[in-house]
Design a protein around this motif. Structure first.
Motif, short mmCIF file in Angstrom:
data_model
loop_
_atom_site.label_atom_id
_atom_site.label_comp_id
_atom_site.label_asym_id
_atom_site.label_seq_id
_atom_site.Cartn_x
_atom_site.Cartn_y
_atom_site.Cartn_z
N ALA A 89 -1.96 14.81 3.87
CA ALA A 89 -3.24 15.35 3.39
C ALA A 89 -4.15 14.21 2.93
O ALA A 89 -5.36 14.19 3.24
CB ALA A 89 -3.00 16.35 2.26
N VAL A 90 -3.58 13.25 2.20
CA VAL A 90 -4.37 12.10 1.73
C VAL A 90 -4.88 11.31 2.93
O VAL A 90 -6.04 10.89 3.00
CB VAL A 90 -3.51 11.18 0.81
CG1 VAL A 90 -4.26 9.90 0.47
CG2 VAL A 90 -3.12 11.93 -0.46
N PHE A 91 -4.01 11.11 3.91
CA PHE A 91 -4.35 10.34 5.11
C PHE A 91 -5.51 11.01 5.86
O PHE A 91 -6.49 10.35 6.25
CB PHE A 91 -3.11 10.24 6.00
CG PHE A 91 -3.37 9.71 7.38
CD1 PHE A 91 -3.56 8.34 7.59
CD2 PHE A 91 -3.44 10.56 8.48
CE1 PHE A 91 -3.80 7.85 8.87
CE2 PHE A 91 -3.66 10.08 9.75
CZ PHE A 91 -3.85 8.71 9.96
N LEU A 92 -5.41 12.33 6.06
CA LEU A 92 -6.46 13.04 6.80
C LEU A 92 -7.79 12.99 6.07
O LEU A 92 -8.84 12.77 6.69
CB LEU A 92 -6.05 14.51 7.02
CG LEU A 92 -4.99 14.76 8.09
CD1 LEU A 92 -4.64 16.25 8.14
CD2 LEU A 92 -5.47 14.30 9.46
N ASP A 93 -7.75 13.18 4.74
CA ASP A 93 -8.99 13.12 3.96
C ASP A 93 -9.65 11.75 4.10
O ASP A 93 -10.86 11.64 4.29
CB ASP A 93 -8.70 13.38 2.47
CG ASP A 93 -8.44 14.86 2.20
OD1 ASP A 93 -8.76 15.67 3.08
OD2 ASP A 93 -7.90 15.17 1.13
N PRO A 99 0.83 -1.21 0.00
CA PRO A 99 0.00 0.00 0.00
C PRO A 99 0.86 1.26 0.00
O PRO A 99 2.00 1.25 0.47
CB PRO A 99 -0.79 -0.10 1.32
CG PRO A 99 -0.69 -1.51 1.74
CD PRO A 99 0.61 -2.02 1.20
N SER A 100 0.30 2.35 -0.50
CA SER A 100 0.98 3.65 -0.42
C SER A 100 1.13 4.03 1.06
O SER A 100 0.45 3.46 1.92
CB SER A 100 0.14 4.71 -1.13
OG SER A 100 -1.08 4.89 -0.43
N ALA A 101 1.99 5.00 1.34
CA ALA A 101 2.24 5.39 2.74
C ALA A 101 0.96 5.84 3.46
O ALA A 101 0.70 5.39 4.59
CB ALA A 101 3.31 6.47 2.79
N PRO A 102 0.12 6.72 2.86
CA PRO A 102 -1.10 7.13 3.59
C PRO A 102 -2.03 5.95 3.85
O PRO A 102 -2.62 5.84 4.93
CB PRO A 102 -1.77 8.14 2.65
CG PRO A 102 -0.74 8.53 1.66
CD PRO A 102 0.26 7.44 1.58
N THR A 148 5.18 12.60 3.85
CA THR A 148 5.33 13.95 3.28
C THR A 148 4.04 14.74 3.55
O THR A 148 3.01 14.15 3.93
CB THR A 148 5.55 13.89 1.77
OG1 THR A 148 4.37 13.33 1.17
CG2 THR A 148 6.76 13.02 1.41
N ALA A 149 4.09 16.05 3.31
CA ALA A 149 2.91 16.88 3.53
C ALA A 149 1.74 16.38 2.66
O ALA A 149 0.59 16.32 3.12
CB ALA A 149 3.23 18.33 3.21
N GLY A 150 2.04 16.02 1.43
CA GLY A 150 1.00 15.53 0.54
C GLY A 150 0.39 14.22 1.03
O GLY A 150 -0.83 14.01 0.94
N VAL A 154 3.85 14.65 15.23
CA VAL A 154 2.77 14.87 14.25
C VAL A 154 2.92 16.31 13.76
O VAL A 154 2.94 17.25 14.56
CB VAL A 154 1.39 14.67 14.91
CG1 VAL A 154 0.27 15.04 13.96
CG2 VAL A 154 1.24 13.21 15.36
N PRO A 155 3.06 16.52 12.45
CA PRO A 155 3.32 17.88 11.94
C PRO A 155 2.17 18.83 12.25
O PRO A 155 1.02 18.40 12.35
CB PRO A 155 3.50 17.67 10.44
CG PRO A 155 2.98 16.33 10.13
CD PRO A 155 3.00 15.52 11.37
N PRO A 156 2.49 20.14 12.37
CA PRO A 156 1.45 21.13 12.70
C PRO A 156 0.26 21.09 11.74
O PRO A 156 -0.88 21.26 12.17
CB PRO A 156 2.20 22.46 12.60
CG PRO A 156 3.63 22.11 12.79
CD PRO A 156 3.82 20.74 12.25
N GLN A 157 0.53 20.86 10.44
CA GLN A 157 -0.58 20.85 9.48
C GLN A 157 -1.62 19.79 9.85
O GLN A 157 -2.80 19.92 9.53
CB GLN A 157 -0.07 20.61 8.05
CG GLN A 157 0.34 19.15 7.81
CD GLN A 157 0.53 18.78 6.35
OE1 GLN A 157 1.66 18.71 5.90
NE2 GLN A 157 -0.55 18.55 5.63
#
Lengths: 367, 94
Positions: A244-248, A202-205, A239-241, A274-277
């Protein structure tokens, strides 16, 4: 105390070697083994100055992991090549994938089996492929709504050499079964070159999402360090991207509370940042367990009956609910005979009665 | 068995290996037995299984270690005998 020392060694906290000398070594090694952390501990200690008696004991305990993993790797490559040759798109996931993608060496990630995810329609082909390679299927409750996995075992001279856990959905509880579909995982899957040209994980997210969900959905919220360390390794390289996929994904599937708990445990034990974003994302920061049915699984004492009721609720139609009930209560006679009376001629109705009585107690009892 | 200097050392099909902190773990998947070579043994294994002949492997090892050829060849001969005995390598005639 042992848990604290295990995580301190993994984090490289100064003075751990001295603490080890003063600790009950047998109890520590036993805890490290039970927590799935012994190979990582042995690896960490190999690079620091430690009492020779301690070093010898740790290395002796860990020595078999490499050999066992070498055999497992060879078998897994054969299985993946054979599935690919039969046109089955398989994805290696959970520990079997993380061992290659996030650990320095695959033997550092203990595992009892190799988890493979295949499309539901490829299940029969995968079964025949595994049987053709000498694997024997385990007897399990049949029923298309009861279980979305089957276990295959390869033995030699009575010794289990490799176990494949074949999944066609990511989890058995209905609420989690479609948390990520094969198609979603397959579309974003990444190659695992060490396991051959057809091997993918699987991808990282997706891997992080599955690591957070699996511990809760399949293992009753068990806080095994090995699974938490998986989360740490995954989260530490996102990564930041990818975040984002993980959170969505976590928000869309209403599993944010479970994911946040996994990351909180990882931070507590291994100092995961856990990054601020992510921390400041309102969906993450204000995830409300009361609004997510999946959060009810974050409970070690959850009775099996609660999971069954959740399964009934998650199914879309009354006919599916009736089918699930029937599959639980009345498995096929062959299964009943093999599991409940392999060497007796007890009448089937008595076996069904015995299953109902025993099952009712297990379902109501809390963990 | 005299040292087969002109021959090539080939890992057996049944053998899988992994380098762990400088040591090499060798598993014979036919017998289920595994062996660990220390760092020096690992370098010898790497030289033997990647050189066209045993002689070439000895040359490579002589360049790496402060040892005389006679002593090195004795050690390599013993190592090849042990590896062959355990079904870990085959000697391909040169």
């Amino acid at each position: 105390l042992s848990i604290d020392l295990i995580t301190a060694i993994v984090r490289g906290v100064p003075g751990c070697a001295d603490r080890l000398v003063r600790t009950d070594l047998a109890a520590f090694l036993n805890a490290a083994k039970q927590q799935g952390m012994l190979p990582v501990i042995a690896d960490r200690l190999s690079s620091v100055t430690v009492d020779s008696g301690v070093a010898t004991a740790v290395q002796a305990e860990a020595s078999g992991f490499v050999a066992a993993d070498l055999y497992r790797e060879r078998e897994l490559r054969r299985v993946l090549d054979a599935l690919a040759a039969r046109g089955v798109r398989a994805v290696v996931f959970k520990g079997a994938a993380l061992a290659y993608t996030h650990y320095a060496r695959p033997d550092l990630r203990p595992r009892d089996d190799s988890d493979l995810l295949v499309p539901p329609e490829a299940r029969a082909t995968a079964h025949h492929t595994l049987v053709g390679l000498g694997y024997r299927p385990h007897q399990h409750v049949t029923g298309d709504l009861v279980s979305y996995q089957a276990i295959y075992e390869k033995t030699q001279n009575g010794v289990v050499l490799h176990v494949v856990d074949l999944h066609w959905r990511v989890a058995n509880p209905q609420l989690f079964a479609d948390a990520l579909s094969f198609e979603e995982i397959d579309a974003a899957a990444q190659p695992i070159a060490t396991l051959g040209s057809s091997a993918r994980g699987p991808s990282a997210p997706h891997a992080l999402f599955l690591a957070c969900v699996h511990r809760v959905a399949h293992h009753r919220d068990e806080k095994l360090l090995m699974w938490i360390y998986d989360i740490h390794l995954l989260a530490s390289r996102m990564t930041a991207g990818e975040w984002a996929v993980f959170l969505d994904l976590a928000a869309r599937r209403k599993m944010m509370a479970i994911c946040r708990q996994g990351l909180a445990l990882s931070a507590e034990h291994f100092g995961t940042a856990v990054p601020p974003q992510v921390a400041e994302d309102s969906r993450y920061a204000h995830a409300d367990a009361r609004e997510e049915p999946s959060a009810a699984f974050m409970n070690r004492d959850r009775a099996q009956l609660s999971t069954f009721l959740s399964d009934l609720q998650a199914l879309a139609s009354w006919s599916d609910r009736g089918r699930l009930l029937k599959q639980h209560l009345c498995p096929p006679p062959a299964y009943m005979r093999q599991v409940y009376a392999p060497s007796s001629r007890a009448p089937l109705p008595a076996l069904y009665m015995w299953r109902a009585v025993r099952g009712a107690w297990r379902w109501i009892a809390r963990a | 068995m005299p040292l087969p200097l002109a021959d090539r050392i080939v890992p057996s099909d049944a053998v899988v290996t992994r380098v762990v902190n400088g040591a090499t773990v060798l598993l014979n998947t036919d017998t289920g037995r595994y062996f660990t070579l220390d760092e020096i043994g690992s370098q010898a294994w790497a030289a033997l299984t990647s050189s066209p002949t045993v002689h070439d492997a000895c040359d490579r090892l002589l360049a790496e270690f402060d040892v005389d050829r006679a002593e090195l060849e004795r050690d390599i001969e013993a190592l090849i005998a042990r590896l062959t005995e355990q079904g870990l390598v085959e000697v391909a005639r040169g």
